[in-house]
Design a protein around this motif. Structure first.
Motif, short mmCIF file in Angstrom:
data_model
loop_
_atom_site.label_atom_id
_atom_site.label_comp_id
_atom_site.label_asym_id
_atom_site.label_seq_id
_atom_site.Cartn_x
_atom_site.Cartn_y
_atom_site.Cartn_z
N GLU A 14 0.62 -1.10 0.01
CA GLU A 14 -0.04 -0.07 0.01
C GLU A 14 0.86 1.35 -0.09
OE1 GLU A 14 -3.99 -1.45 2.64
OE2 GLU A 14 -2.05 -0.91 3.52
N VAL A 15 2.33 0.99 0.08
CA VAL A 15 3.06 2.24 0.26
C VAL A 15 3.70 2.40 -1.14
CG1 VAL A 15 5.02 3.21 1.50
CG2 VAL A 15 3.50 1.86 2.73
N ASP A 16 3.58 3.54 -1.62
CA ASP A 16 4.12 3.92 -2.98
C ASP A 16 5.69 4.40 -2.80
OD1 ASP A 16 4.79 4.67 -5.53
OD2 ASP A 16 3.64 6.52 -5.45
N LEU A 17 6.65 3.45 -2.98
CA LEU A 17 7.98 3.89 -2.97
C LEU A 17 8.58 4.25 -4.25
CD1 LEU A 17 9.37 1.44 -0.14
CD2 LEU A 17 8.75 3.60 0.13
N ASP A 18 8.00 4.01 -5.23
CA ASP A 18 8.55 4.49 -6.46
C ASP A 18 8.58 5.97 -6.65
OD1 ASP A 18 8.36 1.96 -7.18
OD2 ASP A 18 6.36 2.17 -8.44
N GLY A 19 9.75 6.34 -7.12
CA GLY A 19 10.18 7.71 -7.11
C GLY A 19 10.62 8.31 -5.88
N ILE A 24 15.56 5.72 1.02
CA ILE A 24 14.52 5.16 1.49
C ILE A 24 14.39 3.79 0.88
CG2 ILE A 24 12.09 4.98 1.85
CD1 ILE A 24 12.07 7.96 1.73
N PHE A 25 14.51 2.79 1.91
CA PHE A 25 14.49 1.34 1.49
C PHE A 25 13.37 0.35 2.03
CE2 PHE A 25 18.65 2.81 0.61
CZ PHE A 25 19.09 2.38 -0.74
N SER A 26 12.96 -0.56 1.68
CA SER A 26 11.98 -1.41 2.37
C SER A 26 12.64 -2.68 2.43
CB SER A 26 10.52 -1.39 1.47
OG SER A 26 10.84 -2.12 0.33
N GLU A 63 24.67 9.80 4.85
CA GLU A 63 25.41 9.02 6.19
C GLU A 63 24.35 8.30 6.55
OE1 GLU A 63 27.12 11.91 8.72
OE2 GLU A 63 28.00 13.06 7.22
N ALA A 64 23.17 8.32 6.45
CA ALA A 64 22.07 7.48 6.97
C ALA A 64 21.07 7.12 5.87
CB ALA A 64 21.31 8.39 8.19
N ILE A 65 20.50 5.91 6.07
CA ILE A 65 19.32 5.45 5.20
C ILE A 65 18.24 5.22 6.17
CG2 ILE A 65 20.53 4.51 3.40
CD1 ILE A 65 20.28 1.75 4.75
N LEU A 80 10.10 1.37 11.73
CA LEU A 80 10.66 2.31 10.66
C LEU A 80 12.23 2.59 11.46
CD1 LEU A 80 7.47 4.73 10.51
CD2 LEU A 80 8.55 3.14 8.78
N GLU A 81 13.17 2.73 10.87
CA GLU A 81 14.62 2.91 11.26
C GLU A 81 15.39 4.13 10.37
OE1 GLU A 81 18.05 1.85 14.03
OE2 GLU A 81 15.91 1.38 13.94
N ILE A 82 15.95 4.89 11.02
CA ILE A 82 16.95 5.71 10.49
C ILE A 82 18.28 5.02 10.80
CG2 ILE A 82 18.02 7.96 10.24
CD1 ILE A 82 15.34 9.26 10.34
N TYR A 83 18.83 4.60 10.14
CA TYR A 83 20.39 3.74 10.35
C TYR A 83 21.53 4.55 9.69
CZ TYR A 83 23.64 0.49 11.62
OH TYR A 83 24.84 -0.43 12.02
#
Length: 162
Positions: A14-19, A24-26, A63-65, A80-83
């Protein structure tokens, strides 16, 4: 994309990650019999072009993803994580330089993912020419290895247990 707070509990489909931005990675995960989570896949960063090798600074522009973790079976987003990759730049750079050196020296056909710790040159089926060697090598993509993603996932679990 939805606001980040609204992502928890949604299905990953349901999440639009295109573009979306390339930071940001799933990442899907599964459960072991003991209940511990582990990554289901490697995380592809980019295709590896033997003749136009990407610079380390371009590969890791940030520096982070931002990681969106989801359960493979239910497809539900759970974390959800900022690594901060910058904490591991020394290891990632050593891995990068190992892969780069092998390609530069015409030894891309000898690369194995086990040669590096966090960053891998994952093998694809098709064979292509490589620089400085007439021997064909498998096409590859640069990935964050499951071992590295497991490290990140364990750190999330440790944060949640406090």
């Amino acid at each position: 994309m939805d606001s980040f707070e609204e992502l928890i509990g949604l299905k990953i489909d349901e999440v639009d990650l295109d573009g979306s931005d390339d930071f940001i990675f799933s990442v899907g995960y599964k459960y072991k019999n003991c209940g511990q989570r582990y990554p289901a896949f490697k995380l592809k960063l980019c295709d590896l072009d033997y003749f136009n090798f990407i610079e380390f600074a371009d590969l890791f522009r940030y520096e982070a993803i931002f990681l969106i973790w989801y359960d493979i079976d239910s497809r539900l987003i759970t974390d959800l994580e900022i690594y901060h990759l910058s904490n591991d730049f020394d290891v990632l750079f050593r891995d990068y330089y190992y892969i780069f050196s092998a390609v530069r020296d015409g030894k891309a056909h000898l690369l194995r993912e086990g040669d590096t710790k966090y960053l891998g040159a994952s093998r694809l089926g098709e064979k292509v020419e490589q620089p400085n060697n007439k021997k064909l090598a498998n096409k590859r993509e640069l990935v964050l290895k499951k071992k590295y993603l497991s490290k990140i996932l364990k750190e999330i679990s440790l944060k949640c247990s406090y």
